[in-house]
Scaffold this motif. Structure first.
Motif, PDB file in Angstrom:
ATOM      1  N   SER A 141      -0.339 -40.134  10.047  1.00  0.00           N
ATOM      2  CA  SER A 141      -0.501 -39.942  11.551  1.00  0.00           C
ATOM      3  C   SER A 141      -1.944 -40.488  11.856  1.00  0.00           C
ATOM      4  N   THR A 149       5.561 -39.749   8.332  1.00  0.00           N
ATOM      5  CA  THR A 149       5.081 -39.464   9.723  1.00  0.00           C
ATOM      6  C   THR A 149       4.229 -40.559   9.823  1.00  0.00           C
ATOM      7  N   LYS A 156       3.072 -40.861  13.330  1.00  0.00           N
ATOM      8  CA  LYS A 156       2.571 -40.669  14.830  1.00  0.00           C
ATOM      9  C   LYS A 156       1.394 -40.937  14.937  1.00  0.00           C
ATOM     10  N   THR A 201       9.010 -40.977  11.605  1.00  0.00           N
ATOM     11  CA  THR A 201       8.468 -40.592  12.880  1.00  0.00           C
ATOM     12  C   THR A 201       7.377 -41.440  13.259  1.00  0.00           C
ATOM     13  N   SER A 213       6.389 -41.775  16.666  1.00  0.00           N
ATOM     14  CA  SER A 213       6.351 -41.812  18.105  1.00  0.00           C
ATOM     15  C   SER A 213       4.801 -42.009  18.500  1.00  0.00           C
ATOM     16  N   SER A 263       3.183 -44.508  18.442  1.00  0.00           N
ATOM     17  CA  SER A 263       2.548 -45.664  17.711  1.00  0.00           C
ATOM     18  C   SER A 263       2.571 -46.936  18.375  1.00  0.00           C
TER      19      SER A 263
END
Length: 336
Positions: free
Chosen positions: A202, A220, A222, A240, A242, A244
């Motif tokens: 992240s 992940t 994100k 995941t 999102s 990005s």
């Protein structure tokens, strides 16, 4: 074998040892194979010392100087090396399991095939350090400086690399399964064929990094920055991503089935023959993206920006394009 005189002097403590060293600068201490388990050597000047295969288990060496020392094969399990100077030290095959190296300076050190599992390397300086083949599983490397470091084939499974600097580091074929890389700087890093399954990246900066053939299943990412990254044939199944940034990224042949790309920026990304089956691209931007032979079947593209895309053989069967921004004529059979 260790020099008996040198060993006797060292066991008198750091003050007596450092006094002797200051008047015998030409002498290279020979402490090879020495038994120094639980020894108190804080602040000791052991620069250029021969400590090959020495037993330093649980030794106290905070602030010690081990610059260019030979610690090959030595056992430093659970040793305290807080803020120690290990610049250009040789530690190939050494054991530093659960050792405290927080704030230590290991610039240019040789840590090839070293066991550092569970070690604390937070805020340590590891610039240009050779950690190829090292075991760093579950190690704490948060805030560590690994700029340009060689971690080829290293085991970093479960390691904490939060906000670490890994810019231009070599992580080819490294094992990073379950590792934490939140906010890490990986700009220009080589992560080709690396295993990043279930890793947490992240807000990591992977701008212009290379992850060709890397495995990121369930990872992940994100709000991560992957702009201009080389992601050819990488595996992002159920990852995941999102919010990005993937602008100008090369995702040729990448596997993104079931991935969460909601709100992601894929402007001008190359998604040739990539698989985005059942991917979530809600409100994503694919403006100017290359979608040649791309599989977007059953993907969620509601509200997505698909203007100026290059289409040729893309699969949109069962795709939800409700509210998507489309160029007139590009999707004559799919417009609502």
């Amino acid at each position: 074998m260790a020099d008996r005189h040198h060993l006797k002097l060292l066991k008198k403590g750091s003050r007596a040892w450092n006094t002797w060293r200051a008047t015998h600068l030409e002498r290279q201490p020979n402490l090879s194979g020495a038994f120094l388990r639980e020894a108190n050597l804080g602040g000791a000047d052991l620069s250029e010392a021969n400590l090959f295969r020495a037993n330093l288990i649980k030794a106290a060496l905070p602030g010690a100087t081990l610059r260019e020392a030979n610690l090959g094969g030595a056992d430093l399990s659970e040793a305290n090396l807080f803020r120690a100077n290990l610049i250009k030290a040789a530690l190939p095959g050494a054991t530093l399991r659960e050792a405290n190296l927080s704030g230590a300076d290991l610039y240019g050190a040789d840590l090839t095939s070293t066991n550092l599992s569970g070690a604390n390397l937070s805020e340590a300086s590891l610039r240009g350090t050779d950690l190829s083949g090292a075991n760093l599983s579950w190690a704490n490397l948060s805030g560590a400086d690994l700029l340009g470091g060689n971690l080829r084939g290293a085991d970093l499974s479960g390691a904490d690399l939060s906000i670490a600097s890994l810019r231009e580091a070599n992580l080819y074929w490294a094992n990073l399964t379950g590792a934490t890389l939140r906010g890490a700087d990986l700009r220009g890093a080589n992560l080709n064929r690396a295993d990043l399954r279930e890793a947490n990246l992240s807000r990591a900066n992977l701008e212009e990094a290379s992850l060709r053939g890397a495995t990121l299943t369930g990872a992940t990412l994100k709000e991560a920055n992957l702009s201009r990254a080389d992601l050819r044939w990488a595996q992002f199944i159920r990852a995941t991503l999102s919010e990005s940034l993937l602008g100008l990224a090369n995702l040729t042949g990448a596997m993104l089935s079931g991935a969460d790309l909601s709100g992601a920026d894929l402007s001008r990304a190359n998604l040739t023959v990539a698989c985005l089956r059942e991917a979530d691209l809600y409100l994503a931007s694919l403006r100017g993206a290359i979608l040649k032979g791309t599989d977007l079947s059953r993907a969620d593209l509601r509200g997505a920006n698909l203007t100026m895309v290059t289409l040729s053989g893309a699969n949109f069967s069962g795709t939800n394009l409700k509210g998507a921004l489309l160029d007139k004529g590009d999707f004559p059979d799919l417009q609502s």
